[in-house]
Design a protein around this motif. Structure first.
Motif: not given
Length: 472
Positions: A355-364, A370-373, A378-385, A413-417
């Motif tokens: 099962k896939e974890y869904d991030f708030k901003g990065k493509p999944g 994609p949404r406007q933030f 979103l620091r974790l999402d940026w570092m995932m890039w 988990l609060k950092l995730l969508r």
């Protein structure tokens, strides 16, 4: 000294200060809501571990003197409250020295956060907020007109931001010189926004015009900031329009917004000035001394800017008083994304359900638009890039992140969508896989409802479980 102040710029100063205060609110809010998982005592890169090995002189911070998650939260929320007060104009109701101290407080608090923020705070807009915030301390309030030297230093900073970014592009990727970088950039940028897809599908001649306009705005227009009005105001206005175009095309935290704010003091805005008094002698002496210091410190970023080995987003002093800036010296041609998945199976099998974890901003999920933030970061999402570009970027924090997911850590988990696992039933194994993403065509979007097409590339992180309370 009659030349010391410029009453015609009082309204530009007012708009600049209120807008900068709002950006401070955003920055402190992001720190308060994200720090526990990233930097907290049980974070991926804990502050206590960092300050144990880095001396105060290299990273001056309140957290060098004391750290606890409660103390960090108090500092972040205090910064938020002070920034709200500044946005409401409280500094204008104080004497000149009181307003300066009020502006100094969020700068000190944010400097303390950035200097222990490690990878999570390694972005150019952190230093830019600190450099702009430090200049704001000396810009004065309704007691006096804006000092000419501080207005000059703000233009000098805007010049370095734009011209440095333009030089890093021309020296970096040859696609900037061939005007073809925007064939790829809107698709491969760190965090696309809701309109990025439309920008990507613009005709290629339009992309070439975009690139050429960018070069003009960053390499030629900045010199006009030091010309008489209305030419300087026209130059600043062109920069504002360019930055708003970038706001529409992607999510770059507050980088574009603070550049817009930085251009405002160069505008001669109409309006009657309030009853301004002459600047006191102590204020004139202090401002001139600070200006001399900052101009002296500018030697390092200027030398970096004219060097063939130009480095972007570099601080030359631990207080981040004068820095170098730049972005996208190279542009990726292919978009890769790290997809993180978990399974409840005690022993992963070929037919296990992942099962896939869904991030708030990065493509999944390819079907999710994609949404406007921005300006929120979103620091974790940026570092995932960055992790998708090279595993070396994630070496320090990716393993701890996997461990927190295996524990169903609430702060992480609060950092995730969305987490696919209930709070009382964490996954038994977590893995990560690398995919290639591309925007679908308009026809594919109509037929499938998917904004992205993704193709599996390789394993990024093998299936991992907790052993003795930690990942193996």
């Amino acid at each position: 000294m009659d030349w010391f102040t410029a009453p015609d710029y009082w309204l530009g100063r007012l708009v600049f200060q209120r807008a900068l205060a709002v950006l401070y609110v955003v920055a402190f809010l992001a720190a308060a809501l994200q720090f526990r998982a990233l930097l907290g005592e049980r974070g991926m890169l804990p502050v206590p571990r960092f300050v144990a090995r880095v001396p105060f002189r290299r990273a001056p911070s309140l957290f060098q003197l004391h750290y606890s998650d409660r103390f960090f939260a108090m500092c972040a929320w205090t910064g938020c409250a002070v920034a709200v007060a500044l946005a409401a104009g409280v500094d204008s109701r104080l004497p000149l020295w009181g307003g300066m101290l009020l502006w100094l407080l969020p700068w000190l608090l944010y400097l303390s956060i950035v200097n222990v923020g490690q990878t999570w705070y390694g972005f150019g807009w952190e230093s830019l907020l600190l450099e702009v915030g430090f200049l704001a301390v000396f810009l004065g309030n309704d007691d006096v007109a804006p000092p000419v030297v501080v207005l000059f230093l703000l233009r000098w900073l805007l010049f370095r931001v734009e011209f440095g970014a333009g030089l890093i592009k021309m020296r970096g990727d040859d696609c900037w010189r061939r005007l073809t970088c925007l064939y790829h950039h809107h698709e491969t940028q760190p965090m696309p926004g809701p309109l990025s897809r439309y920008f990507h599908h613009l005709p290629r001649p339009v992309h070439r015009v975009e690139a050429a306009a960018n070069h003009v705005t960053q390499l030629a227009v900045p010199f006009l900031l030091f010309t008489p009005q209305p030419i300087a105001m026209t130059a600043a206005s062109l920069m504002i329009v360019t930055q708003l175009w970038l706001v529409l095309s992607g999510n770059f935290a507050w980088l574009n917004w603070i550049t817009v704010v930085l251009a405002v003091p160069a505008l001669e805005l109409p309006g009657d000035a309030p009853g301004l008094r002459a600047a006191p002698l102590w204020y004139e002496v202090l401002v001139l001394a600070v200006a001399a210091l900052l101009l002296g410190l500018s030697f390092h970023p200027v030398r970096n800017m004219i060097s063939r080995r130009q480095i972007m987003n570099r601080s030359f002093d631990p207080l981040h008083l004068v820095n170098s800036y730049g972005a996208f010296g190279s542009v990726s041609r292919i978009r890769y994304e790290v997809v993180v998945e978990g399974t409840a199976d005690a022993v992963p099998r070929r037919d296990s359900e992942w099962k896939e974890y869904d991030f708030k901003g990065k493509p999944g999920d390819p079907r999710r638009r994609p949404r406007q933030f921005a300006p929120y970061h979103l620091r974790l999402d940026w570092m995932m890039w960055f992790a998708a570009l090279s595993p070396a970027y994630a070496e320090a924090w990716f393993g701890p992140m996997i461990e927190r997911l295996l524990e169903n850590d609430p702060a992480t988990l609060k950092l995730l969508r969305h987490s696919p696992f209930p709070a009382d039933a964490p996954p038994r194994h977590v893995r990560a896989r690398l995919f290639r993403y591309r925007y679908t065509t308009w026809r594919e979007l109509r037929e499938t409802g998917a904004h992205w097409e993704r193709t599996y590339v390789r394993e990024f992180w093998p299936p991992t479980r907790l052993t003795g309370g930690a990942t193996p």
